[in-house]
Write a protein that holds these residues in place. Structure first.
Motif, mmCIF file in Angstrom:
data_model
loop_
_atom_site.group_PDB
_atom_site.id
_atom_site.type_symbol
_atom_site.label_atom_id
_atom_site.label_comp_id
_atom_site.label_asym_id
_atom_site.label_seq_id
_atom_site.Cartn_x
_atom_site.Cartn_y
_atom_site.Cartn_z
ATOM 1 N N GLN A 161 0.830 -1.190 0.000
ATOM 2 C CA GLN A 161 0.000 0.000 0.000
ATOM 3 C C GLN A 161 0.872 1.249 0.000
ATOM 4 O OE1 GLN A 161 -2.325 -0.597 3.552
ATOM 5 N NE2 GLN A 161 -3.849 -1.859 2.523
ATOM 6 N N THR A 162 0.259 2.378 -0.302
ATOM 7 C CA THR A 162 0.979 3.646 -0.338
ATOM 8 C C THR A 162 1.322 4.109 1.075
ATOM 9 O OG1 THR A 162 -0.171 4.288 -2.363
ATOM 10 C CG2 THR A 162 0.889 6.050 -1.091
ATOM 11 N N MET A 163 2.539 4.563 1.250
ATOM 12 C CA MET A 163 2.956 5.117 2.534
ATOM 13 C C MET A 163 2.652 6.606 2.560
ATOM 14 S SD MET A 163 6.582 3.178 3.203
ATOM 15 C CE MET A 163 7.033 2.999 1.480
ATOM 16 N N LEU A 164 1.979 7.051 3.588
ATOM 17 C CA LEU A 164 1.625 8.463 3.691
ATOM 18 C C LEU A 164 2.859 9.300 4.019
ATOM 19 C CD1 LEU A 164 -1.775 8.355 5.610
ATOM 20 C CD2 LEU A 164 -1.355 8.302 3.144
ATOM 21 N N ALA A 165 2.871 10.508 3.471
ATOM 22 C CA ALA A 165 4.006 11.404 3.688
ATOM 23 C C ALA A 165 4.187 11.741 5.165
ATOM 24 C CB ALA A 165 3.812 12.690 2.878
ATOM 25 N N GLU A 166 3.097 11.785 5.916
ATOM 26 C CA GLU A 166 3.201 12.133 7.342
ATOM 27 C C GLU A 166 3.934 11.049 8.134
ATOM 28 O OE1 GLU A 166 -0.987 11.058 9.304
ATOM 29 O OE2 GLU A 166 -1.170 12.199 7.448
ATOM 30 N N TRP A 167 3.829 9.785 7.687
ATOM 31 C CA TRP A 167 4.571 8.719 8.353
ATOM 32 C C TRP A 167 6.064 8.883 8.088
ATOM 33 C CZ3 TRP A 167 1.200 4.309 5.871
ATOM 34 C CH2 TRP A 167 -0.116 4.435 6.333
ATOM 35 N N ILE A 168 6.394 9.134 6.829
ATOM 36 C CA ILE A 168 7.797 9.315 6.459
ATOM 37 C C ILE A 168 8.382 10.540 7.149
ATOM 38 C CG2 ILE A 168 9.377 9.711 4.534
ATOM 39 C CD1 ILE A 168 8.139 6.921 4.596
ATOM 40 N N GLU A 169 7.573 11.569 7.331
ATOM 41 C CA GLU A 169 8.042 12.793 7.976
ATOM 42 C C GLU A 169 8.488 12.520 9.408
ATOM 43 O OE1 GLU A 169 9.226 16.515 8.955
ATOM 44 O OE2 GLU A 169 8.930 15.591 6.973
#
Length: 207
Positions: free
Chosen positions: A93-101
């Protein structure tokens, strides 16, 4: 009131993930109830801090509660983000940018370098912080998580086959077919359950 004390070697956390960030994701509670003592226990169990440094850190909530709370919140955000990132990778699934942040937040604010450190005739690469703040304590975890994310589909990240377990692990086995976080725990339980299903008479006899 008795002050906090660092846990003994016997009480150190079982580290089954195979990668620092995976162990951190497994260790950090999903309900936000991450205690300062558990965070320090993780840091000592993984060798990020020594027993002496761990003992000093345990008293930080009394001497500098704001600094301790700030680090605890960053640690919880990092652990939560890593669990979500790893779950998304496994499900493609797509990883949200807020998780990576949450990972980049730690990578961005920590400055230092890797250095070879010798212990007992063995050499290990360790992160050496440039500044004396607390954020560097999470730097190696964030870097480990970033490395797994960068591997993408090649990452040998797995979820324990025991549906009641929920632990992640990194499959470093030769066959790349490892199914359990621990063969001694979940793997053995599965074997016992499978044997009981195939041989119900043996189970009844044992009772």
């Amino acid at each position: 009131m008795r002050g906090p004390s660092i846990p003994s070697t016997e009480s150190r956390l079982p580290l089954l993930g195979g990668r620092l960030s995976v162990d951190f994701a497994n260790t950090t509670p999903s309900n936000g109830d991450l205690s300062w003592e558990r965070l320090i226990l993780f840091l000592e169990s993984t060798g990020i801090v020594s027993a002496e440094r761990g003992a000093q850190l345990l008293s930080l909530p009394q001497s500098d509660p704001q600094a301790a709370e700030a680090l605890l919140q960053k640690a919880w955000r990092l652990g939560t983000a890593l669990r979500k990132v790893f779950a998304a990778m496994l499900r493609k699934q797509t990883m949200l940018a807020e998780w990576i942040e949450s990972v980049n937040e730690i990578l961005r604010i920590t400055e230092g370098h890797d250095e070879l450190v010798g212990r007992d005739n063995c050499w290990k690469i360790e992160f050496v912080a440039r500044e004396g703040g607390l954020d560097w304590l999470l730097a190696a975890v964030a870097r480990s998580g970033a490395e797994i994310v960068a591997e993408g589909p090649r990452a040998r990240l797995r979820l324990c086959a025991n549906p009641h377990c929920g632990l992640f692990f990194y499959d470093d086995s030769r066959t790349r077919r490892r199914r359990w976080c621990s063969m001694a725990v979940c793997g053995n339980r599965s074997k016992v359950a499978a044997f009981a299903r195939k041989h119900p008479s043996a189970r009844n006899t044992s009772n």
